[in-house]
Design a protein around this motif. Structure first.
Motif, short mmCIF file in Angstrom:
data_model
loop_
_atom_site.label_atom_id
_atom_site.label_comp_id
_atom_site.label_asym_id
_atom_site.label_seq_id
_atom_site.Cartn_x
_atom_site.Cartn_y
_atom_site.Cartn_z
N VAL A 111 40.04 33.46 29.09
CA VAL A 111 40.70 34.58 29.76
C VAL A 111 41.20 35.53 28.68
O VAL A 111 42.06 35.16 27.87
N LEU A 112 40.65 36.74 28.65
CA LEU A 112 41.06 37.75 27.68
C LEU A 112 41.89 38.81 28.41
O LEU A 112 41.44 39.37 29.41
N LEU A 113 43.09 39.07 27.92
CA LEU A 113 44.02 39.98 28.59
C LEU A 113 44.42 41.12 27.68
O LEU A 113 44.41 40.99 26.45
N THR A 114 44.79 42.23 28.30
CA THR A 114 45.42 43.33 27.59
C THR A 114 46.77 43.61 28.23
O THR A 114 47.08 43.10 29.31
N HIS A 115 47.57 44.42 27.56
CA HIS A 115 48.88 44.76 28.10
C HIS A 115 48.75 45.41 29.48
O HIS A 115 49.56 45.18 30.38
N ALA A 116 47.69 46.22 29.65
CA ALA A 116 47.49 46.91 30.93
C ALA A 116 47.28 45.92 32.07
O ALA A 116 47.64 46.19 33.22
N ASP A 117 46.72 44.76 31.76
CA ASP A 117 46.47 43.76 32.80
C ASP A 117 47.77 43.21 33.38
O ASP A 117 47.81 42.80 34.54
N LEU A 118 48.82 43.18 32.58
CA LEU A 118 50.09 42.60 33.04
C LEU A 118 51.13 43.64 33.38
O LEU A 118 52.15 43.31 33.99
N SER A 119 50.91 44.89 33.02
CA SER A 119 51.85 45.95 33.40
C SER A 119 51.44 46.61 34.71
O SER A 119 52.28 47.16 35.43
N ASN A 120 50.15 46.57 35.03
CA ASN A 120 49.66 47.09 36.31
C ASN A 120 49.80 46.00 37.36
O ASN A 120 49.31 44.88 37.18
N ARG A 121 50.49 46.31 38.47
CA ARG A 121 50.81 45.26 39.44
C ARG A 121 49.57 44.65 40.10
O ARG A 121 49.53 43.48 40.41
N LYS A 122 48.55 45.48 40.32
CA LYS A 122 47.33 44.95 40.93
C LYS A 122 46.65 43.97 39.99
O LYS A 122 46.26 42.87 40.38
N ARG A 123 46.53 44.35 38.73
CA ARG A 123 45.92 43.46 37.75
C ARG A 123 46.79 42.22 37.53
O ARG A 123 46.28 41.12 37.31
N TYR A 124 48.10 42.42 37.55
CA TYR A 124 49.03 41.31 37.40
C TYR A 124 48.78 40.25 38.48
O TYR A 124 48.66 39.06 38.19
N LEU A 125 48.68 40.70 39.74
CA LEU A 125 48.43 39.75 40.83
C LEU A 125 47.06 39.11 40.70
O LEU A 125 46.89 37.92 40.98
N ASN A 126 46.06 39.89 40.29
CA ASN A 126 44.73 39.33 40.11
C ASN A 126 44.73 38.26 39.02
O ASN A 126 44.14 37.18 39.19
N ALA A 127 45.39 38.55 37.90
CA ALA A 127 45.46 37.57 36.81
C ALA A 127 46.22 36.33 37.25
O ALA A 127 45.82 35.19 36.97
N ARG A 128 47.32 36.54 37.97
CA ARG A 128 48.13 35.42 38.44
C ARG A 128 47.33 34.54 39.40
O ARG A 128 47.35 33.31 39.30
N SER A 129 46.61 35.16 40.33
CA SER A 129 45.81 34.40 41.29
C SER A 129 44.73 33.61 40.59
O SER A 129 44.48 32.44 40.92
N THR A 130 44.07 34.22 39.61
CA THR A 130 43.01 33.53 38.88
C THR A 130 43.56 32.34 38.12
O THR A 130 42.99 31.24 38.17
N LEU A 131 44.67 32.53 37.40
CA LEU A 131 45.23 31.44 36.61
C LEU A 131 45.74 30.31 37.51
O LEU A 131 45.57 29.12 37.20
#
Length: 377
Positions: A111-131
């Motif tokens: 899983v490769l992440l950027t700051h934008a993935d965790l500061s954007n709420r949509k990406r945050y939820l997507n990352a959280r759901s995946t993990l």
């Protein structure tokens, strides 16, 4: 005064760990990929999993390994060269982890992440759901910053920070930062022979910030970033341990409550701190009106908000944005991160969760707002 016994005992009962391993450890201080060390850490993580602990691994080392493969002896400063080194090094790093975890019949996921993935709420939820899904499947997520595409303006700056944000993301109990030092000292032990190892302290204590030193040549982090990471992890209630990765069976020792490294504890219980953290981000983008049953489920039973309990949707919001939950009289009941856009929510309200797929053709989550992403007013 913090009780060492009580604090250390908390590590023996925690169920979800984020383990961050630094570049100096992973590459033998720049001498090439530390395959023996990786094998040892993987063996320990496999034992933690056998004991019922879910583990997320945050691994540095891609740039350092890429430098070794490319024959570079000095870390480049040009962004495109760093990105190239990361792309080359990530291949070897992941191959090594995959091979070692396969010995224990454990699947891994990169899983490769950027700051934008965790500061954007949509990406945050997507990352959280995946993990969360990976952990439910028993997979070990191996996370690194996406150095190949990240820019100076949006990078985490170090994987200590990334580890802390991942701890927030997956609601981990414990963040373990493995480093080439024994822990946090009262002064730099390389310069002050009277420096002593700090056993336990509060992550939010500003006094410990002054005790941290600067980073080395290979990594971007140092003790300063590790202390900051511990404070960041404490936002969601996680305790952090800064500890020497070369200590024999270091992870098992921590699990057994051994007095090694520096334990930085949070002032708050995990869920209370997480709610506070979420509350600090809540600027509503829309509203959903709840029927009496849904209001009761949220206020008295600690339930998630399901589509069947919603009677009306207002606003133009996207997945991951914050909406207000109102009762039928228009009074605010709660706020939370919503799993569906306004258009999608409009289609599934008043319906059972099992009908979401037939209505939308897919289902991201059975809840409209999960209870972990919801703060009562």
């Amino acid at each position: 005064m913090i009780s060492t016994v009580v604090s250390r005992t908390s590590l023996t009962h925690s169920k979800r760990w984020v383990v961050k391993i630094g570049s100096a450890l992973l590459t033998n201080d720049g001498a090439g990929l530390n395959r023996e060390g990786i094998q040892n850490w993987v063996d320990q993580i496999a034992e933690l999993k056998r004991q019922g602990i879910e583990v997320v691994l945050v691994s540095s080392g891609s740039v350092a390994e890429g430098m070794t493969r490319l024959g570079w002896t000095k870390r480049p400063t040009a962004l495109h060269e760093l990105q190239a080194a990361a792309a080359v090094g990530q291949m070897g790093l992941v191959q090594c982890y995959e091979t070692n975890f396969a010995r224990h019949q454990h699947n891994t996921a990169q899983v490769l992440l950027t700051h934008a993935d965790l500061s954007n709420r949509k990406r945050y939820l997507n990352a959280r759901s995946t993990l969360r899904t990976l952990l439910d499947l028993g997979v070990v997520p191996i996370i690194n910053e996406n150095d190949t595409v990240v820019t100076d303006e949006i990078r985490f700056g170090d994987n200590d920070t990334l580890g802390a944000l991942v701890a927030n993301l997956v609601e981990a109990d414990t963040l373990v930062i493995l480093t080439d030092q024994q822990g946090l000292f009262t002064a730099d032990p390389r310069k002050d022979k009277h420096a002593t190892l700090i056993d336990v302290a509060r992550a939010e204590d500003p006094a410990i910030q002054a005790m941290a030193g600067d980073g080395g040549a290979l990594g971007r982090g140092g003790m300063v970033t590790k202390v900051r990471a511990a404070r960041l992890a404490a936002r969601s209630g996680a305790s952090s341990v800064i500890v020497g990765g070369r200590i024999e069976n270091v992870l098992i020792g921590l699990r057994n409550g051994e007095k090694i490294g520096t334990l930085l504890v949070s002032d708050q219980e995990p869920m209370a701190a997480r709610k506070q953290w979420i509350a600090g981000h809540l600027q509503t983008r829309g509203e959903v009106t709840l029927d009496a049953g849904a209001v009761q489920a949220l206020l008295s039973q600690g339930k998630s908000l399901l589509p069947v309990g919603v009677t009306k949707v207002a606003g133009n919001f996207e997945r991951g944005e914050v909406v207000a939950c109102l009762n039928e009289a228009g009074h605010l009941i709660a706020k939370g991160l919503i799993n569906y856009s306004a258009l999608e929510a409009q289609k599934i309200i008043k319906k059972d969760s099992k009908d979401i797929v037939s209505v939308l053709g897919y289902m991201d989550e059975p809840e409209l707002i999960h209870r972990d992403n919801l703060v009562l007013a």
